[in-house]
Write a protein that holds these residues in place. Structure first.
Motif, mmCIF file in Angstrom:
data_model
loop_
_atom_site.group_PDB
_atom_site.id
_atom_site.type_symbol
_atom_site.label_atom_id
_atom_site.label_comp_id
_atom_site.label_asym_id
_atom_site.label_seq_id
_atom_site.Cartn_x
_atom_site.Cartn_y
_atom_site.Cartn_z
ATOM 1 N N PRO A 383 -33.708 -0.217 -11.611
ATOM 2 C CA PRO A 383 -34.166 -0.225 -10.214
ATOM 3 C C PRO A 383 -33.188 -0.953 -9.284
ATOM 4 O O PRO A 383 -32.793 -2.082 -9.554
ATOM 5 C CB PRO A 383 -35.504 -0.984 -10.286
ATOM 6 N N GLY A 384 -32.783 -0.272 -8.221
ATOM 7 C CA GLY A 384 -31.887 -0.875 -7.236
ATOM 8 C C GLY A 384 -30.417 -0.789 -7.595
ATOM 9 O O GLY A 384 -29.561 -1.174 -6.799
ATOM 10 N N PHE A 385 -30.098 -0.270 -8.804
ATOM 11 C CA PHE A 385 -28.700 -0.154 -9.237
ATOM 12 C C PHE A 385 -28.450 1.231 -9.820
ATOM 13 O O PHE A 385 -29.389 2.018 -10.011
ATOM 14 C CB PHE A 385 -28.369 -1.205 -10.308
ATOM 15 N N ARG A 386 -27.174 1.514 -10.098
ATOM 16 C CA ARG A 386 -26.851 2.765 -10.771
ATOM 17 C C ARG A 386 -27.404 2.753 -12.192
ATOM 18 O O ARG A 386 -27.523 1.671 -12.794
ATOM 19 C CB ARG A 386 -25.328 2.960 -10.826
ATOM 20 N N PRO A 387 -27.723 3.900 -12.766
ATOM 21 C CA PRO A 387 -28.228 3.926 -14.145
ATOM 22 C C PRO A 387 -27.226 3.279 -15.103
ATOM 23 O O PRO A 387 -26.012 3.412 -14.935
ATOM 24 C CB PRO A 387 -28.388 5.423 -14.445
ATOM 25 N N PHE A 388 -27.736 2.564 -16.109
ATOM 26 C CA PHE A 388 -26.883 1.921 -17.102
ATOM 27 C C PHE A 388 -26.596 2.897 -18.230
ATOM 28 O O PHE A 388 -27.508 3.557 -18.742
ATOM 29 C CB PHE A 388 -27.565 0.670 -17.658
ATOM 30 N N ARG A 389 -25.307 3.002 -18.617
ATOM 31 C CA ARG A 389 -24.913 3.920 -19.686
ATOM 32 C C ARG A 389 -25.052 3.216 -21.036
ATOM 33 O O ARG A 389 -24.239 2.371 -21.383
ATOM 34 C CB ARG A 389 -23.470 4.391 -19.491
ATOM 35 N N LEU A 390 -26.086 3.560 -21.791
ATOM 36 C CA LEU A 390 -26.323 2.942 -23.098
ATOM 37 C C LEU A 390 -25.776 3.841 -24.194
ATOM 38 O O LEU A 390 -26.094 5.030 -24.262
ATOM 39 C CB LEU A 390 -27.828 2.718 -23.314
ATOM 40 N N ASN A 391 -24.917 3.274 -25.034
ATOM 41 C CA ASN A 391 -24.352 3.994 -26.166
ATOM 42 C C ASN A 391 -24.764 3.251 -27.435
ATOM 43 O O ASN A 391 -24.528 2.047 -27.557
ATOM 44 C CB ASN A 391 -22.820 4.039 -26.022
ATOM 45 N N LEU A 392 -25.374 3.957 -28.385
ATOM 46 C CA LEU A 392 -25.936 3.301 -29.569
ATOM 47 C C LEU A 392 -24.849 2.671 -30.439
ATOM 48 O O LEU A 392 -25.014 1.564 -30.964
ATOM 49 C CB LEU A 392 -26.762 4.298 -30.384
ATOM 50 N N PHE A 393 -23.712 3.382 -30.591
ATOM 51 C CA PHE A 393 -22.624 2.827 -31.391
ATOM 52 C C PHE A 393 -22.097 1.542 -30.748
ATOM 53 O O PHE A 393 -21.864 0.545 -31.443
ATOM 54 C CB PHE A 393 -21.486 3.847 -31.522
#
Length: 491
Positions: A383-393
């Protein structure tokens, strides 16, 4: 080393390039650089912030002890020598960011890429091994230093509340674990170029605790009514009077060289920092300015903090100026200084580790391009920011890396000796040898010419210093291990 934004390699082509009417990708547009990557936005000031974050690390706190081993003549002279060598070889290294031409030549995104382009062969593997071992070692050194500073806050408050009656011994393990947990969170920042805000905060913190250390040193000198120390450093003689044996003097002097080398060590991440800088002007010009600013500022701080610490305590200068309890009051100011050290080291840890993270992730993506575990990125809304890029590795491997450095730190919590050894191991190969050899190859400097000979003399002289510093630090670690029990060290 991999590029400083490995994740960009995993984006579909329509996200990396502009596309012209004929369907071909366009480079050099408003949004993308000449290599088709997202436009770099770094400036002299952000590059300087990265360098200062990397350079003014915990090493500054060991400088008073280092000068105490060398004395008023050799101590400052050695510091000035290291600053000059670091600045000069950094300008040579920054010229190797682009191959052949400083404006339009192929970019080398990492230190290893630069070695590959200019030297090639087995030297690339040697460079990678030394660089990544050093980055790994720095992570361990910073974990130890942060725990010592957190403990210093607890101990200064303990001393104050008990009116110095309680020895206030405590284990360093919980503090190292706490630092590790913080690093697991920050390690999920995907790329180096997203660290600029953390670098600026860390740089401000480094000035904060360095200034406090300097101010306390000045006050202590005024309180003593004289400048302590001698021309030749710690004296040889009766140990009960704070003196050392002749053998100890030699080993400690060598270790002091390693401590000073560590305090100036950042060449291993210079190319990665340069890859965040926009052009025009050419990246090498920007980096030379940033290097001059950073090395000048850090040398001034180092001279002031190291010399004032030695002037205040003389031969009994503590190994860590703000946690060795040469200073006890005002305790709240010491707490602020040590809190600033911890915040700075959170940022510095990331500045050093991001290139290592990127290298592993790029190579994993190259080797297993079809593995969703390695390449897939999940967009997590914030919320209020750009989406966070989550990478499992990235999540799993970086977490394991932090856990490993934390456990090793708990096994070897020797601040001064570890700092000296890291400085020794990284200084010659990464700060001197490779920059000199790459510059000779790129500029095609004739063998046995005056310039070639001068560069080789510089390299050999620094190799001798590195061997001496490593020997002194290893001797210190061996001495520490005689009275050490794993996971049970207390201060």
């Amino acid at each position: 080393m991999g590029d400083n934004a490995a994740a960009r390699n995993q984006l579909p082509h329509h996200q990396v390039f502009d596309v012209s009417a004929d369907g071909l990708p366009q480079t050099g547009s408003k949004c993308f650089d000449d290599d088709g990557r997202l436009k770099r936005t770094g400036t002299v000031y952000t590059a300087s912030a990265h360098i200062i974050t990397a350079v003014i690390g915990s090493g500054v706190l060991a400088l008073a002890w280092a000068i105490a081993q060398l004395g008023w003549v050799a101590g400052p002279a050695v510091m000035l020598l290291f600053s000059f060598v670091t600045y000069y070889t950094s300008t040579l290294l920054s010229a190797c960011y682009r191959s052949s031409d400083s404006v339009t030549g192929k970019r080398n995104y990492t230190y290893m890429d630069a070695v590959r382009s200019n030297l090639g062969g087995g030297k690339v593997k040697i460079c990678g091994l030394v660089q990544y071992l050093n980055l790994f070692g720095v992570a361990i050194g910073y974990t130890i230093a942060s725990a010592i500073s957190m403990m210093a806050i607890k101990r200064s408050n303990c001393f104050h509340s008990s009116h110095d009656k309680d020895p206030c011994h405590m284990s360093s393990n919980p503090y190292m674990i706490a630092f590790g947990i913080i690093q697991i969170v920050f390690s999920q920042i995907p790329d180096f170029d997203q660290l600029w805000w953390l670098s600026i905060v860390a740089a401000v913190m480094s000035f904060t605790y360095s200034t406090i250390g300097l101010a306390l040193g000045i006050v202590k000198v005024a309180e003593n009514g004289k400048v302590r120390g001698s021309m030749t450093g710690i004296s040889i003689g009766d140990a009960s009077l704070g003196a050392v044996t002749q053998t100890q003097k030699i080993w400690r002097s060598f270790q002091a060289l390693g401590d000073i080398a560590f305090a100036y060590s950042y060449s291993m991440i210079l190319i990665e920092i340069q890859d965040t800088v926009k052009s025009p002007p050419s990246e090498s010009k920007t980096m030379k300015k940033a290097t001059l600013i950073s090395v000048s500022v850090t040398t001034l701080f180092y001279m002031l903090c190291g010399c004032m610490g030695y002037a205040a305590f003389g031969d009994i200068s503590p190994g860590n100026l703000l946690t060795g309890f040469g200073f006890y009051n005002p305790f709240w100011l010491l707490d602020i200084a040590n809190a600033a050290i911890v915040i700075h080291l959170v940022g510095a840890y990331q500045v050093y580790c991001q290139p290592l993270f990127a290298f592993i992730e790029k190579n994993a993506a190259k080797r297993f391009p079809d593995s969703e575990f390695i390449t897939k990125e999940i967009m997590v809304p914030v919320p209020g920011f750009r989406p966070f890029r989550l990478n499992l590795f990235r999540l799993v491997w970086r977490t394991l890396f932090v856990i490993t450095t934390t456990v090793i730190s708990m096994l070897l919590p020797f601040f001064n000796d570890v700092v000296g050894l890291l400085g020794a191991l990284g200084f010659w190969p990464l700060t001197v040898y490779f920059p000199v050899e790459m510059y000779i190859a790129q500029k095609k400097i004739p063998k046995w010419s005056t310039r070639w000979l001068c560069l080789q003399i510089l390299s050999v002289a620094c190799l001798i210093i590195t061997i001496a510093a490593a020997a002194g630090s290893i001797a210190g670690v061996v001495l520490d291990l005689k009275t050490y029990k794993p996971f049970s060290t207390s201060y």
